[in-house]
Enzyme design. Structure first.
Site, PDB file in Angstrom:
ATOM      1  N   TYR A  86      34.739   7.238 -22.841  1.00  0.00           N
ATOM      2  CA  TYR A  86      34.648   6.132 -21.879  1.00  0.00           C
ATOM      3  C   TYR A  86      35.613   5.042 -22.319  1.00  0.00           C
ATOM      4  CZ  TYR A  86      30.443   8.882 -21.432  1.00  0.00           C
ATOM      5  OH  TYR A  86      29.574   9.945 -21.301  1.00  0.00           O
ATOM      6  N   ASP A  95       0.818  -1.220   0.000  1.00  0.00           N
ATOM      7  CA  ASP A  95       0.000   0.000   0.000  1.00  0.00           C
ATOM      8  C   ASP A  95       0.855   1.276   0.000  1.00  0.00           C
ATOM      9  OD1 ASP A  95       1.034  -0.357   2.486  1.00  0.00           O
ATOM     10  OD2 ASP A  95      -0.839   0.015   3.579  1.00  0.00           O
ATOM     11  N   HIS A 124      24.532   4.550 -17.769  1.00  0.00           N
ATOM     12  CA  HIS A 124      23.385   4.744 -16.877  1.00  0.00           C
ATOM     13  C   HIS A 124      23.551   3.967 -15.573  1.00  0.00           C
ATOM     14  CE1 HIS A 124      20.738   6.068 -20.505  1.00  0.00           C
ATOM     15  NE2 HIS A 124      21.486   7.033 -20.036  1.00  0.00           N
ATOM     16  N   ARG A 144      32.497  12.561 -18.581  1.00  0.00           N
ATOM     17  CA  ARG A 144      31.424  13.282 -19.279  1.00  0.00           C
ATOM     18  C   ARG A 144      31.323  14.648 -18.620  1.00  0.00           C
ATOM     19  NH1 ARG A 144      27.838   9.717 -19.175  1.00  0.00           N
ATOM     20  NH2 ARG A 144      26.437  10.223 -17.456  1.00  0.00           N
ATOM     21  N   HIS A 150      14.573  14.523 -20.601  1.00  0.00           N
ATOM     22  CA  HIS A 150      14.680  14.386 -22.060  1.00  0.00           C
ATOM     23  C   HIS A 150      13.396  15.003 -22.578  1.00  0.00           C
ATOM     24  CE1 HIS A 150      17.496  10.747 -21.308  1.00  0.00           C
ATOM     25  NE2 HIS A 150      18.122  11.892 -21.203  1.00  0.00           N
ATOM     26  N   HIS A 198      27.277   7.942 -27.298  1.00  0.00           N
ATOM     27  CA  HIS A 198      25.968   8.616 -27.189  1.00  0.00           C
ATOM     28  C   HIS A 198      26.003   9.939 -27.922  1.00  0.00           C
ATOM     29  CE1 HIS A 198      27.464  11.363 -24.029  1.00  0.00           C
ATOM     30  NE2 HIS A 198      28.016  10.311 -23.454  1.00  0.00           N
ATOM     31  N   ASP A 240      20.143  19.148 -15.542  1.00  0.00           N
ATOM     32  CA  ASP A 240      20.798  17.885 -15.919  1.00  0.00           C
ATOM     33  C   ASP A 240      22.289  18.188 -16.065  1.00  0.00           C
ATOM     34  OD1 ASP A 240      21.508  15.441 -16.943  1.00  0.00           O
ATOM     35  OD2 ASP A 240      20.405  15.636 -18.833  1.00  0.00           O
ATOM     36  N   ASP A 281      26.394  12.347 -12.616  1.00  0.00           N
ATOM     37  CA  ASP A 281      25.364  12.914 -13.493  1.00  0.00           C
ATOM     38  C   ASP A 281      24.124  13.042 -12.630  1.00  0.00           C
ATOM     39  OD1 ASP A 281      23.440  13.461 -15.406  1.00  0.00           O
ATOM     40  OD2 ASP A 281      24.135  11.947 -16.829  1.00  0.00           O
ATOM     41  N   GLU A 301      26.666  17.527 -23.728  1.00  0.00           N
ATOM     42  CA  GLU A 301      27.243  16.532 -22.825  1.00  0.00           C
ATOM     43  C   GLU A 301      28.133  15.505 -23.509  1.00  0.00           C
ATOM     44  OE1 GLU A 301      24.287  13.614 -21.395  1.00  0.00           O
ATOM     45  OE2 GLU A 301      22.751  14.919 -22.225  1.00  0.00           O
ATOM     46  N   GLU A 343      28.626  17.826 -18.691  1.00  0.00           N
ATOM     47  CA  GLU A 343      27.283  18.154 -19.200  1.00  0.00           C
ATOM     48  C   GLU A 343      26.802  19.459 -18.608  1.00  0.00           C
ATOM     49  OE1 GLU A 343      24.182  15.351 -18.090  1.00  0.00           O
ATOM     50  OE2 GLU A 343      22.896  16.119 -19.685  1.00  0.00           O
ATOM     51  N   HIS A 347      20.239  16.881 -25.713  1.00  0.00           N
ATOM     52  CA  HIS A 347      18.788  16.661 -25.857  1.00  0.00           C
ATOM     53  C   HIS A 347      18.085  17.885 -25.319  1.00  0.00           C
ATOM     54  CE1 HIS A 347      18.852  15.787 -21.510  1.00  0.00           C
ATOM     55  NE2 HIS A 347      19.926  15.049 -21.752  1.00  0.00           N
TER      56      HIS A 347
HETATM   57  N1  GLY Z   1      20.960  12.332 -17.110  1.00  0.00           N
HETATM   58  C1  GLY Z   1      20.475  11.832 -18.320  1.00  0.00           C
HETATM   59  C2  GLY Z   1      21.153  12.434 -19.460  1.00  0.00           C
HETATM   60  O1  GLY Z   1      22.179  13.037 -19.296  1.00  0.00           O
HETATM   61  O2  GLY Z   1      20.687  12.391 -20.557  1.00  0.00           O
HETATM   62 MN    MN Z   2      21.517  14.809 -20.372  1.00  0.00          MN
HETATM   63 MN    MN Z   3      22.749  13.895 -17.443  1.00  0.00          MN
END
Ligand code: GLY
Ligand code: MN
Ligand code: MN
Length: 453
Positions: free
Chosen positions: A388, A41, A243, A421, A361, A350, A271, A260, A384, A423, A354
């Protein structure tokens, strides 16, 4: 969605703008997000549907909005009734009266009357705007209303004949941010930057990833925000898992830490990714990879300008990364050829950004036909790039690959387990790109100085 910083007049202005685009003899239907059960619940903290919230500002579940341009009552809101017993146990409800007084509904009704009140409103209405395919239960309800309206054909009633995906009108509006939204996004970005600074200051070898993650929850909550997606706090080898969200490993001196993590304030996401050495000092290899990603990021940000299209930052980042990887000996061959063969994807798999807004996103198309969306002032995109290099990485030789021969050699160990990364959230303006997340340090000297203190 704790704070309510966007005034009611802004929601009214958006409804007006949408209804002007819809034209006469049409209706738009939007359901609130359902509650999500977690276990037995217990429910997940409630998060309103972004489209519904964008147009109503109404934060409760079990609600439906109907917009009927040109009707005597253009904005109808169906919601839960007030209920002293339920409110003592589960919290306050606006009720239909609150929906009218505080949320600007022209008419508000208990949601249990939805079928009874909505059905006659669909009669002789030509077009229905509805985001089909996201909510099977509500899709079924909409179809049932249409069936029932069609069944009255012999009495002279005409059923809607045109069904249009609501996002076709709504999402271009959401993609271009208003001044009020930009103000909230700046605030959301600032909160996340503050958390990233705190993480850099507290980080040291021997901590667990989740102890650093706790700084984010602490900082977000202190400022009335939450997270916009579960934070990624990834040390060493984990920095190469895009991720990674386990956040359960010990941080080792000599490794990098990639974080991130973004905040959500009043429904608006930030983000941000920052990468830094666990012990506060970049090693030679970490520095080389970091400087390359930073140069790629700066080249990409420089393309976030009116007139540039959405893919230009990505192309710019790919070029800098590829040339840099060849110079470091991590890719072999000619830059043009490596880009054409997409060999850089081994280390950069990647895309560079975005749309960002209410959803991390965010909505809004990227391409129309063959053409990329051109940046316009008010749009917000992330930038971003990353690299890697997991343990065991192999490099193929592009010159041999072209001849069909796959010659692979292992990347020198000193480069392995480095994932970087960087971003930022970038607003398109008439002039220079505005980096909303500039308060989180990203220059090597700044990071090392902050980590020393
Ligand atoms: N944190 C998700 C991205 O960077 O797209
Ligand atoms: Mn992002
Ligand atoms: Mn991100």
């Amino acid at each position: 969605m704790r704070a309510r910083t966007i005034p009611a007049a802004v929601f009214a202005r958006r409804r007006r703008a949408l209804m002007d685009r819809m034209g006469p003899n049409s209706v738009a239907l939007l359901p609130a997000a359902p509650e999500a059960p977690r276990n037995r619940d217990v429910y997940y903290p409630y998060r309103q549907d972004s489209d519904f919230y964008y147009l109503t500002g109404f934060p409760e579940p079990e609600a439906v909005a109907a917009l009927i341009p040109g009707a005597p009552q253009e904005f109808l809101l169906f919601c839960r009734e007030r209920d002293p017993h339920m409110e003592i146990w589960h919290g306050r409800r606006a009720g239909p009266q609150g929906a009218r007084e505080r949320y600007g509904a022209d008419h508000a009704h208990p949601v249990v009357q939805l079928d009874e009140i909505l059905l006659p409103l669909l009669e002789n209405r030509e077009r229905v705007y509805y985001a089909i395919g996201y909510r099977p239960d509500f899709d079924e309800r909409v179809m049932d209303w249409i069936r029932q309206t069609r069944a009255k054909a012999r009495t002279g009633v005409q059923a809607p004949v045109t069904f249009i995906a609501l996002e076709h009108l709504l999402h271009p509006m959401r993609r271009r941010k208003e001044v009020e939204e930009i103000a909230v996004m700046r605030e959301s970005a600032w909160i996340a930057c503050e958390a990233h600074r705190r993480a850099m200051q507290m980080c040291r070898p021997g901590l667990m990833e989740y102890e650093v993650e706790a700084e984010f929850f602490h900082t977000f909550l202190r400022h009335g925000a939450g997270w916009s997606y579960p934070p990624i706090v990834a040390g060493g080898e984990n920095s190469c898992i895009l991720h990674y969200t386990e956040n359960s490993a010990e941080l080792c001196g000599g490794d990098v830490l990639l974080i991130d993590a973004g905040a959500e304030l009043d429904g608006y996401a930030s983000d941000i990714t920052r990468t830094f050495p666990v012990n506060g000092r970049f090693s030679g290899e970490q520095r080389a990879i970091y400087e390359l990603v930073l140069a790629a990021q700066k080249a990409a940000i420089d393309k976030v300008r009116p007139g540039c299209h959405f893919n230009e930052p990505h192309d710019a980042a790919v070029r800098v990364l590829t040339e840099g990887l060849i110079a470091l000996g991590l890719l072999r061959g000619d830059a043009e050829e490596v880009i054409k063969a997409e060999q850089y994807k081994q280390f950069y798999m990647h895309r560079t950004g975005h749309w960002l807004g209410m959803d991390v996103h965010d909505v809004g198309s990227y391409k129309t036909g063959e053409d990329w969306q051109v940046f316009e002032p008010g749009m917000v995109t992330t930038i971003e790039p990353g690299l890697y290099i997991p343990v065991g990485s192999q490099i193929a030789d592009e010159r041999w690959a072209r001849l069909g021969v796959h010659l692979e050699t292992e990347v020198d160990k000193r480069w392995q387990r480095i994932g970087v990364r960087i971003e930022d959230d970038v607003l398109v303006t008439e002039g220079e790109p505005e980096v909303l997340t500039a308060a989180a340090p990203k220059e090597i000297d700044e990071i090392e100085a902050l980590m020393r203190n």
